[in-house]
Scaffold this motif. Structure first.
Motif, PDB file in Angstrom:
ATOM      1  N   ILE A  55       0.830  -1.206   0.000  1.00 21.56           N
ATOM      2  CA  ILE A  55       0.000   0.000   0.000  1.00 21.56           C
ATOM      3  C   ILE A  55       0.863   1.255   0.000  1.00 21.56           C
ATOM      4  O   ILE A  55       2.041   1.229   0.345  1.00 21.56           O
ATOM      5  CB  ILE A  55      -0.940   0.051   1.231  1.00 21.56           C
ATOM      6  N   THR A  56       0.224   2.338  -0.408  1.00 22.11           N
ATOM      7  CA  THR A  56       0.792   3.669  -0.229  1.00 22.11           C
ATOM      8  C   THR A  56       0.048   4.303   0.936  1.00 22.11           C
ATOM      9  O   THR A  56      -1.182   4.429   0.897  1.00 22.11           O
ATOM     10  CB  THR A  56       0.609   4.524  -1.502  1.00 22.11           C
ATOM     11  N   MET A  57       0.774   4.654   1.974  1.00 22.95           N
ATOM     12  CA  MET A  57       0.140   5.121   3.203  1.00 22.95           C
ATOM     13  C   MET A  57      -0.630   6.416   3.000  1.00 22.95           C
ATOM     14  O   MET A  57      -0.107   7.403   2.486  1.00 22.95           O
ATOM     15  CB  MET A  57       1.194   5.327   4.297  1.00 22.95           C
ATOM     16  N   ASP A  58      -1.905   6.378   3.373  1.00 24.13           N
ATOM     17  CA  ASP A  58      -2.747   7.572   3.420  1.00 24.13           C
ATOM     18  C   ASP A  58      -2.713   8.065   4.864  1.00 24.13           C
ATOM     19  O   ASP A  58      -3.056   7.322   5.787  1.00 24.13           O
ATOM     20  CB  ASP A  58      -4.178   7.203   3.009  1.00 24.13           C
ATOM     21  N   SER A  60      -4.536   9.773   6.569  1.00 25.58           N
ATOM     22  CA  SER A  60      -5.806   9.709   7.301  1.00 25.58           C
ATOM     23  C   SER A  60      -5.965   8.375   8.024  1.00 25.58           C
ATOM     24  O   SER A  60      -6.709   8.273   9.008  1.00 25.58           O
ATOM     25  CB  SER A  60      -6.986   9.921   6.344  1.00 25.58           C
ATOM     26  N   LEU A  61      -5.245   7.335   7.557  1.00 23.79           N
ATOM     27  CA  LEU A  61      -5.341   6.031   8.200  1.00 23.79           C
ATOM     28  C   LEU A  61      -4.797   6.048   9.627  1.00 23.79           C
ATOM     29  O   LEU A  61      -5.151   5.204  10.449  1.00 23.79           O
ATOM     30  CB  LEU A  61      -4.585   4.973   7.380  1.00 23.79           C
ATOM     31  N   PHE A 120      -6.550  -4.082   5.319  1.00 26.51           N
ATOM     32  CA  PHE A 120      -5.668  -4.754   6.277  1.00 26.51           C
ATOM     33  C   PHE A 120      -4.856  -3.722   7.063  1.00 26.51           C
ATOM     34  O   PHE A 120      -4.710  -3.829   8.277  1.00 26.51           O
ATOM     35  CB  PHE A 120      -4.723  -5.706   5.540  1.00 26.51           C
ATOM     36  N   ALA A 121      -4.327  -2.703   6.360  1.00 28.12           N
ATOM     37  CA  ALA A 121      -3.543  -1.663   7.038  1.00 28.12           C
ATOM     38  C   ALA A 121      -4.402  -0.895   8.033  1.00 28.12           C
ATOM     39  O   ALA A 121      -3.964  -0.595   9.156  1.00 28.12           O
ATOM     40  CB  ALA A 121      -2.935  -0.711   6.012  1.00 28.12           C
ATOM     41  N   PHE A 126      -5.884   0.240  13.647  1.00 20.59           N
ATOM     42  CA  PHE A 126      -6.923   0.177  14.682  1.00 20.59           C
ATOM     43  C   PHE A 126      -6.419  -0.688  15.828  1.00 20.59           C
ATOM     44  O   PHE A 126      -6.578  -0.342  17.010  1.00 20.59           O
ATOM     45  CB  PHE A 126      -8.203  -0.418  14.085  1.00 20.59           C
ATOM     46  N   ASP A 127      -5.793  -1.807  15.496  1.00 21.27           N
ATOM     47  CA  ASP A 127      -5.307  -2.720  16.530  1.00 21.27           C
ATOM     48  C   ASP A 127      -4.155  -2.128  17.326  1.00 21.27           C
ATOM     49  O   ASP A 127      -3.946  -2.507  18.482  1.00 21.27           O
ATOM     50  CB  ASP A 127      -4.870  -4.044  15.894  1.00 21.27           C
ATOM     51  N   ALA A 128      -3.400  -1.217  16.722  1.00 22.03           N
ATOM     52  CA  ALA A 128      -2.324  -0.548  17.470  1.00 22.03           C
ATOM     53  C   ALA A 128      -2.913   0.230  18.645  1.00 22.03           C
ATOM     54  O   ALA A 128      -2.417   0.166  19.774  1.00 22.03           O
ATOM     55  CB  ALA A 128      -1.533   0.374  16.552  1.00 22.03           C
ATOM     56  N   GLY A 129      -4.005   0.978  18.395  1.00 20.79           N
ATOM     57  CA  GLY A 129      -4.687   1.687  19.477  1.00 20.79           C
ATOM     58  C   GLY A 129      -5.368   0.729  20.436  1.00 20.79           C
ATOM     59  O   GLY A 129      -5.312   0.894  21.663  1.00 20.79           O
TER      60      GLY A 129
END
Length: 303
Positions: A55-58, A60-61, A120-121, A126-129
């Motif tokens: 992926i290319t990181m957005d 906003s994610l 998935f990213a 989300f799981d990091a938080g």
């Protein structure tokens, strides 16, 4: 719809296979921890590396981390609030067993199979938080409610959080994605291969660990916790899908993640506070069954 149901049936079959093989003696209770170590320390981190590399990181994610935290705080607050007039042990139990999301071992296989690398990213962030809460913060808050003298320190929680290999993988791959840096091709190829085994092993592990034991007098409390947990989950899923300021893939992801089961660490933390571990295990196992049905229905509707 047929494709979703077919894959969902396959997921249920893998969980059932793990449970049946344990019952007939092929697997033993201790095997749960072996497979759990493989998933947590090898296949899940590999899946994270594999999908982030595509992926290319957005930017906003990155908000997914905050959303993961806030979703936990909501369920903790509701667990405390609905038991405000009950004994402190009941309040602490609800806080621990209504909150948290079993992302890596449960939701991730669904996301990995049905959604794109962007989904998935988003799930990973989300799981990091979510991990910040599940690895210590929720336990600290519940401990304060029951009046435990010894409370985990911030340095201790931070050390525990960063000792989690999946969390470290989230951080490293997020930074690399933001900096637009790529890992060597051989590392990505290894991650693709090892990560491909994550869904199967995670679901097999759930089947091996699946157990439900409960007394009749505890059923009412278990039902209350599950009804409130999934009532909140449905409201969050609908709210995220229709009103979150993100693209369709991310909104679909948030809706699915919201319907995930209770954090797998909840029974262990319940035991650490001298709570009812048997009831906590029943809540955890029943939440897996409910989440299978809820996420399958969501996938049929959303995809």
């Amino acid at each position: 719809m047929t494709a979703v149901l077919t894959k969902a049936f396959a997921f249920v079959a893998i969980i059932a296979m793990g449970y049946i093989l344990k019952r007939v003696g092929f697997f033993h209770a201790k095997d749960f921890y072996l497979i759990s170590n493989i998933v947590v320390k090898i296949t899940l981190p590999a899946a994270i590396v594999s999908n982030f590399s595509k992926i290319t990181m957005d930017y906003s994610l990155l908000a997914m981390c905050v959303i993961g935290l806030l979703c936990n705080f909501v369920t903790i607050a509701v667990g405390y609030g609905i038991n405000i007039r009950k004994p402190k042990e009941t309040r602490a139990f609800a806080m621990l067993n209504m909150s948290g999301y079993n992302i890596g071992n449960f939701t991730m296989p669904f996301v990995q199979s049905f959604l794109s690398p962007v989904g998935f990213a988003a799930t990973s962030l989300f799981d990091a938080g979510n991990s910040i809460m599940c690895t210590g913060m929720t336990f600290t808050l519940a401990g304060m409610v029951v009046g435990e003298d010894e409370k985990p320190s911030l340095p201790g929680m931070t050390k525990k959080l960063f000792s989690s290999i999946p969390f470290d993988a989230y951080i490293v791959m997020t930074i690399l994605s933001i900096l637009k840096l790529q890992l060597p091709a051989v590392m990505i190829s290894f991650a693709d291969t090892a990560g491909g085994a994550n869904a199967f092993l995670a679901l097999l592990m759930l089947g091996i660990g699946f157990e439900i034991h409960m007394d009749r007098e505890k059923i009412a409390q278990i039902v209350q916790i599950l009804v409130m947990r999934y009532g909140i989950a449905v409201l969050m899923a609908v709210g995220f899908y229709f009103f979150a300021p993100f693209g369709l893939e991310v909104r679909q992801t948030l809706a699915i993640v919201s319907l995930g089961p209770v954090a797998s660490i909840a029974p262990a933390f319940t035991g650490a506070l001298n709570g009812d571990v048997e009831m906590a295990s029943a809540v955890n196992s029943l939440s897996i069954i409910i989440s299978i049905a809820a996420i399958t229905a969501a996938l049929i509707i959303l995809l």
